[in-house]
Write a protein that holds these residues in place. Structure first.
Motif, short mmCIF file in Angstrom:
data_model
loop_
_atom_site.label_atom_id
_atom_site.label_comp_id
_atom_site.label_asym_id
_atom_site.label_seq_id
_atom_site.Cartn_x
_atom_site.Cartn_y
_atom_site.Cartn_z
N LYS A 135 0.85 -1.06 0.06
CA LYS A 135 -0.02 -0.12 0.20
C LYS A 135 1.02 1.44 -0.16
O LYS A 135 1.58 1.48 1.02
N SER A 136 0.91 2.08 -1.27
CA SER A 136 1.81 3.03 -1.20
C SER A 136 1.05 4.38 -0.51
O SER A 136 -0.28 4.51 -0.88
N ILE A 137 1.57 4.75 0.61
CA ILE A 137 0.65 5.88 1.16
C ILE A 137 1.02 7.23 0.49
O ILE A 137 2.15 7.83 0.46
N TRP A 138 -0.20 7.79 0.38
CA TRP A 138 -0.39 9.03 -0.27
C TRP A 138 -0.70 9.84 0.87
O TRP A 138 -1.78 9.85 1.68
N VAL A 139 0.07 11.13 0.95
CA VAL A 139 -0.08 12.13 2.39
C VAL A 139 -0.50 13.31 1.88
O VAL A 139 -0.35 13.76 0.53
N ILE A 190 5.59 6.92 -0.80
CA ILE A 190 5.12 7.96 -0.24
C ILE A 190 5.06 9.16 -1.10
O ILE A 190 5.95 9.47 -1.73
N LYS A 191 3.82 9.66 -1.20
CA LYS A 191 3.53 10.89 -2.56
C LYS A 191 2.77 11.80 -1.72
O LYS A 191 1.68 11.63 -1.10
N LEU A 192 3.17 13.10 -1.98
CA LEU A 192 2.47 14.03 -1.62
C LEU A 192 1.32 14.53 -2.70
O LEU A 192 1.51 14.70 -3.85
N VAL A 193 0.16 14.65 -2.07
CA VAL A 193 -1.04 14.96 -3.10
C VAL A 193 -1.55 16.17 -2.64
O VAL A 193 -1.55 16.76 -1.58
N GLY A 194 -2.57 16.86 -3.68
CA GLY A 194 -2.86 18.04 -3.46
C GLY A 194 -4.42 18.41 -2.86
O GLY A 194 -4.83 19.26 -2.46
N THR A 195 -5.08 17.21 -2.83
CA THR A 195 -6.21 17.28 -2.01
C THR A 195 -6.37 15.98 -0.99
O THR A 195 -5.91 14.92 -1.02
N PRO A 196 -7.02 16.50 0.11
CA PRO A 196 -7.26 15.20 0.94
C PRO A 196 -8.13 14.14 0.55
O PRO A 196 -8.24 12.97 1.24
N ARG A 197 -8.99 14.17 -0.56
CA ARG A 197 -9.74 13.16 -0.99
C ARG A 197 -8.81 12.16 -1.52
O ARG A 197 -9.46 10.86 -1.62
N HIS A 198 -7.86 12.41 -2.07
CA HIS A 198 -6.78 11.43 -2.71
C HIS A 198 -5.80 10.68 -1.50
O HIS A 198 -5.04 9.73 -1.96
N VAL A 257 -10.92 12.98 4.34
CA VAL A 257 -9.88 11.97 3.99
C VAL A 257 -10.82 10.60 4.04
O VAL A 257 -11.45 10.20 4.99
N PRO A 258 -10.62 9.71 2.86
CA PRO A 258 -11.53 8.44 2.91
C PRO A 258 -10.89 7.61 4.00
O PRO A 258 -9.61 7.53 4.27
#
Lengths: 200, 159
Positions: free
Chosen positions: B12-16, B46-54, B79-80
């Motif tokens: 599971k790659s965590i997107w933060v 780990i990847k930085l994303v621009g929206t909490p929904r992702h 956040v889901p």
């Protein structure tokens, strides 16, 4: 005319054989250098339990707990609220009691986990008349050493020095302390009261 | 060994999603520092994303001020599930040097259920990486922090 891209090819070849720039951190440990200001650490032999670090701490990460019945003072350092400013190290009266280590890694799921706290226990000198806290025994000895020969003018230092060589039992508590009780371990308030109020 | 490691990493790659609830930017800089090529948090997925929904995880820096509480709750809801909340820095844990000021209500754990606390002011990028690696199960959790140890001489003596 087609020219081979020599610069790009040499760069590709070079990067093929050079090691990666990225750290292998979680697999290989990284040790911070000596000047790094990590989490503070108590050195129990050098600490005198004066509580300067408690007063000076801007985040109140250090808590002081006095147990007058047992005569024990506890200094509890909470790593999670420490901001590693180094005030405790700077203001420490012995300069060696608390020092910033180069340790920096801590990750907890629970704030009350045991690895979060560091505790130092010190013996307390308690007033024989009112049971109030005078200071830690190590603190009195430290001050005695600083004062040199002048320290023998004060009974508390004298008794504390005696205690190093022989057991000194606390006297039976009276209703009112008199002038003859001044050569006992008495807190400054009681000493003042006796000197001012006691009549001959 | 490499394969098992990779499997573990990319299960599971965590997107933060990174939020600031009133921090001094120190922890923010360290979080961004952990994503730079030198520390390269992307090797763990780990990847930085621009929206909490992702996002799978919420990185929260800074003491929680009174104004930011409704926004933080709204963020938490968006956040889901399943979600991970990681509090970074001593301010996010207990309020830091603002523990008793009028406009700060304290740490993040007073508003949201926090899963991981990473203390430090600011925490080193290594400390952040370590915290996330512990959360992912890459590293076993140490009770004591890293201590320099000399290798025992017996290792060299035996042939």
């Amino acid at each position: 005319m087609f020219l081979p891209k020599i610069r790009e090819i040499t760069e590709a070849l070079r990067s093929l054989f050079t090691p990666a720039f990225t750290t292998k951190y979680p697999l290989k440990p990284y040790i911070a250098h000596d000047e790094y200001r990590g989490f503070p650490k108590y050195y129990e032999e050098e600490c005198v339990g004066c509580g300067t670090c408690v007063q000076v701490c801007p985040t109140s990460a250090i808590e002081i707990i006095d147990d007058k019945q047992k005569g024990v003072r506890k200094l509890v350092l909470d790593y999670t609220s420490c901001s590693q400013c180094g005030q405790c190290e700077e203001k420490c009266i012995t300069d060696k009691g608390i020092k910033l280590s180069s340790e920096y890694v801590l990750s907890v799921t629970d704030l009350k986990a045991p690895e979060v706290y560091e505790t130092v226990e010190k013996d307390l000198a308690v007033c024989e008349a009112c049971g109030d806290v005078i200071a830690c025994r190590d603190h009195l000895l430290f001050v005695k050493e600083r004062l040199g020969a002048k320290a023998y003018a004060h009974p508390n230092f004298l008794i504390e020095t005696q205690r190093q060589f022989a057991e000194v039992k606390p006297s039976s508590i009276k209703d009112k302390i008199r002038r003859e009780d001044l050569i006992k371990e008495v807190c400054p308030v009681c000493r003042h009261k006796t000197v001012v109020n006691d009549e001959f | 060994m490499f394969k098992t490691l990779l499997n573990k990493c990319f299960k599971k790659s965590i997107w933060v999603y990174h939020t600031n609830t009133g921090a001094c930017n120190g922890c923010d800089i360290e979080v961004i520092n952990a994503l730079t090529p030198y520390y390269d948090a992307e090797r763990f997925g780990i990847k930085l994303v621009g929206t909490p929904r992702h996002a799978d995880a919420l990185l929260v820096c800074g003491p929680v001020t009174r104004q930011v509480v409704p926004a933080l709750k709204c963020l938490y809801d968006s956040v889901p599930d399943p979600k991970l909340i990681i509090a970074i820095g001593s301010c996010a844990i207990g309020g830091g040097i603002w523990y008793n000021t009028y406009n700060v209500i304290g740490g993040v754990d007073k508003v949201l259920p926090v899963d991981y606390f990473i203390p430090g002011c600011p925490p080193r990028p290594e400390a952040i990486l370590y915290g996330i690696a512990v959360a992912l199960g890459l590293v076993k959790k140490k009770v004591s922090p890293v201590i320099l140890k000399e290798e025992s001489p017996e290792k060299w003596m035996t042939f």
